[in-house]
Scaffold this motif. Sequence first.
Motif, PDB file in Angstrom:
ATOM      1  N   ALA B 167       0.118  38.974  29.717  1.00 42.95           N
ATOM      2  CA  ALA B 167      -0.763  39.630  30.693  1.00 42.95           C
ATOM      3  C   ALA B 167      -2.222  39.272  30.417  1.00 42.95           C
ATOM      4  CB  ALA B 167      -0.554  41.144  30.648  1.00 42.95           C
ATOM      5  N   HIS B 208      -1.152  41.680  37.082  1.00 47.66           N
ATOM      6  CA  HIS B 208      -1.362  41.242  35.703  1.00 47.66           C
ATOM      7  C   HIS B 208      -1.706  42.469  34.851  1.00 47.66           C
ATOM      8  CE1 HIS B 208      -5.741  40.117  37.041  1.00 47.66           C
ATOM      9  NE2 HIS B 208      -5.557  41.412  37.014  1.00 47.66           N
ATOM     10  N   THR B 210      -1.021  45.072  32.255  1.00 50.09           N
ATOM     11  CA  THR B 210      -0.155  45.111  31.071  1.00 50.09           C
ATOM     12  C   THR B 210       0.858  46.263  31.154  1.00 50.09           C
ATOM     13  OG1 THR B 210      -1.965  44.209  29.754  1.00 50.09           O
ATOM     14  CG2 THR B 210      -0.139  45.199  28.543  1.00 50.09           C
TER      15      THR B 210
END
Lengths: 108, 331
Positions: B167, B208, B210
Amino acid sequence: MSFPVPGDAIEQSLDLNHHLIHNPAATFFMRVEGDMVVGQDVHPGDLLVVDRSQAAQDGSLVVAAIAGTLQVLHVEQHHGRLLPPGWQLGTEGDINIWGVVTNLIRKV
Amino acid sequence: MPWSIAADLTDYGHKIRTTVKQWTGIPVSVGIAKTKTLAKLAAHAAKRYPSLNGVLDFGTLADPDTVLASLDVGEVWGIGRNLKAKLNGMGIKTVLQLQQADERLIKKKFGVLGLRTVLELRGTPCFPMEPVAAPVTMRIVSRSFGHLVTELSDIKEAVATYTTRCAEKLRVDGLLASHFTVTIRTSYYRPENQYAAARSVQLDPPTHDTAVLIHEAMKLAEAAFTPGYEYLKAKVIATELTPVGEVQGSLFAAPVDTEKREKLMQTMDSLNRKLCPDAVKFGALGLKPTWAMRSDYFSQRYTTHWGELPTVKAWQTTRDQSTRLSCETVL
């Protein structure tokens, strides 16, 4: 009384990288270790900025490989070769200049 | 005067080689040719024949065939172990034999990519130069464990850690992933009890974040895991990447407060950059990774870590004056 307004005068911050490193691709950092030697301008703990793209000259402070260890020293011109002061040709092994020290960074 | 140009290229190659050696201490060889495949071979030959001094311009060779005949076909760019075995089976052992092979036969057996390699060996460029790096199409994070792992909890910690790395990389590149895969496997080198599994998920909207990725990765790791095996390696793969800002809104997915999440990720990234990697992390990563890759054999990070710089000693100039004087008289 009024304060000067610095706003317009500040164009950019000063970058030490820019000041200390001229050729990033050929520049390496090294740390001096060992005991303090009287009369030496290099102290243990100093950070050396070493530029491999510069050619050493008479009096240059260099990092050199001597007998398999890296050492920092001034070299002098002796009969066309750059050698440490007091260096005995033939008897003291080989010296290989690794790079030229361009800056010393010392914490005080 | 093609010869003078060619001679200049060899000179230029030597200049590159000397500069790289001087600046970095790294010895390199330089290969020059009309195609990438031939240039790679030239670089290989330059390394192999000391008389060339590390530089070979293929165009200057009087008899290139002799050189090609002396090189193993496995040295050709794009020909790995499997292809080499296949070619050897057909009696093609040297580069010259491949260069002279029948085009139709090659195309039939190795497809158009194989044909391109043969054409490149003949001097017809098929693989163009790429002055701009091709856009990233996938991000992979994959590591072997320090020792074989049997517990799901360890696998999950490892997968969460790799997902975090993945990520971070996506955010650095400004990319969002629409597809995410987790794979785990046992060692290839053990004859028995081998197992490998991969599970994927479609992400809508692409992300993206996490937290989102870890959430999905944990489900995938659980689905891929089968008890009773000793696992060696886990891998996470983000694919179907789109640049931030080019993503279409989703019709069906629940709206997320993207702006807030984005800020959270930015804050995490900047804290970790400023303090140390993983200064701020998600709990799923665990506190004491027992599965982590062994790092005791890592070489010193001479150029990337302040604590691991090479050290130098100060030269001792305390030798007595008499030695010095006698030395100077001798000189």
